[in-house]
Design a protein around this motif. Sequence first.
Motif, short mmCIF file in Angstrom:
data_model
loop_
_atom_site.label_atom_id
_atom_site.label_comp_id
_atom_site.label_asym_id
_atom_site.label_seq_id
_atom_site.Cartn_x
_atom_site.Cartn_y
_atom_site.Cartn_z
N ALA A 198 5.68 8.87 -5.28
CA ALA A 198 4.81 10.02 -5.04
C ALA A 198 5.15 11.08 -6.08
O ALA A 198 6.32 11.41 -6.28
N THR B 181 -0.60 17.64 -8.17
CA THR B 181 -0.51 16.26 -7.68
C THR B 181 0.31 16.18 -6.38
O THR B 181 1.07 15.24 -6.17
N GLY C 222 -0.79 16.02 -3.22
CA GLY C 222 -1.35 15.27 -2.10
C GLY C 222 -0.81 13.84 -2.01
O GLY C 222 -0.24 13.31 -2.96
N SER C 223 -1.01 13.28 -0.83
CA SER C 223 -0.50 11.92 -0.60
C SER C 223 -1.26 10.87 -1.42
O SER C 223 -0.81 9.74 -1.58
N GLN C 224 -2.43 11.29 -1.96
CA GLN C 224 -3.20 10.34 -2.77
C GLN C 224 -2.63 10.18 -4.19
O GLN C 224 -2.98 9.26 -4.89
N TYR C 225 -1.76 11.14 -4.56
CA TYR C 225 -1.19 11.07 -5.92
C TYR C 225 0.10 10.26 -5.92
O TYR C 225 1.22 10.79 -5.92
N VAL C 226 -0.09 8.98 -5.85
CA VAL C 226 1.04 8.06 -5.80
C VAL C 226 0.84 6.98 -6.87
O VAL C 226 -0.26 6.45 -7.01
#
Lengths: 230, 343
Positions: free
Chosen positions: B146, B135, B137-141
């Motif tokens: 984060a 997790t 990546g910046s998308q895993y928020v």
Amino acid sequence: MIEVKNLHSGYGRIPILHGISFTMKQGEVVGILGHNGMGKTTLLRTLVGQIKTTQGRIEFDGRDVTFASPSERARAGIGYVPQGRDIFPLLSVMENLKMGEIMRGGESAVPEMLGHFPVLKDLLERPGRGLSGGQQQILALARCLAGRPKLILLDEPTEGIQPSIVDLIAEKLGELKVTLGLGIILVEQDIRFIRQLADRVLIIQKGAFVAEISPDQLYDREVVDAHLGI
Amino acid sequence: MIAHWQGNGGLVAATALGLVLLLALPQVVDPVMMIELTSYVIMAILALSLGLIWGYGGILCFGQSAFFGIGAYAYAIAVINFGDSTIPLLLSIIVPGLFAALLGYFLFYARITDVYFGVITLTVTLILYKVMGATSGSQYVIGTAAIGGYNGIPAVPPLNFPGRPDAALSFDGLFYLSGLTLLAIYVGLRLMLKSRFGQVVVAIRENERRAELLGYDARFYKLATFTIGGAIAGLAGCLFANWGMFISPDVFGLAQSAQVIIWVIVGGTGTLLGPIVGCFAIQWIATKLGAQQVLNANLVLGTILIGFVLLVPKGVVPTIGDAFRRLKFRPYVAPLVEQRRVP
């Protein structure tokens, strides 16, 4: 009370019971006699749900319990005292008795059970594993009765027990049968014990009932030899 | 037997001793050691949760660290989003509790037991390790938090007084809170084990088949015990995230899972004190070994574990208890002089 129709069961792929059928009324004592390996214990274990029914139907108090779990059958009122007693070895006598109280809604069964079996009074704090075979049998019976069963299944309750305790158990069961209307299925090798308690006797051979006789017929040597070969 | 072991006198004495230690230690121990002690106390809560599940419930769970990690992550993610720590603290108990209930439901109701249960729980933990590690990546928020993959979540906000995010708990406060939590859980579990529920749990461990034939649904009682253990481990995870102000997937790792089991084996199963003692002892030894360069710490710890399994299989606390009982109840034998005087 209990109606069993065409009951089949076994261990894995090995069938043991082949179409057992019988009915029993409240307060009746049915003895089951047969040689070793004929399916007596398998029948009891199937009735309490430890072994799955492969065919047939078990109805208890008007309710189909064929596929009910062991705990559901116990809560429905079927008690079981197995061979070897299965008491909790590390729990005290008191704690063992309390384990049987599930159907009492918080009311303690201990005073009543000590009334039935005063021999347990002095043993309450002793761990189960510290009891003699006879004391363990009495404890197992008392623990089963603590749950107020309507029907109890006894698997060779006299095995390895001294005669005075066998007499005590027979006397108490006879009394409870009358006072509580307790139904009893009794698997036993001791013919004298069966004669003392049973209202009728079913003979089991190779997983099926082959005859029904009266306890008095067990005095008849020819009948005993014919059915049991002893 | 249980009544004998868990008499109220013993419970009061253990509670009093715990409180004395809790109050006295900060006065006599240096700040660096206090930091270490706080982590020992937090890990002891984790050990206690496995002590309940394994020692009393008879459920060998290799994945206790999964609930620990879920609790830590639930707290960290929630507190970053909420600011105030009151709800995150509750979530750190509820989320792992629910996860334990869900996992336990499928396992217990499918009648999966013994080593199969251990393998599945360990596998679930390692899956979590991989999932959380993936997790980064910046998308895993989640909200403003984060998750960070293997880098973890840094700067986890500390616990605060309920409703007051500005009144954060100091490090001394965390020690007292952790100590009181350990003590409260210890007392609570002892009382629970003395209750009817606890006796049924122990009876199921002793003989599950027999308990079912008495009318108890063993699956339900095991599930309840497993869920309680999962929730306790989650709370320990929350305190751990506070202790380091950081959480990473390492909490789901094999080493973390294994060491909880080692603490319980060394301290002794079937007691609540055993896992606490085992946890403190092994962590202290690990700290001391880590400070020297002569011996490999893992090698020494492995040797200690093998030694315990072979020589003290019951663990420290049950062995000491047995020895004490043997000494106390040893039958009196009159000395020879006295025996000769007997007419």
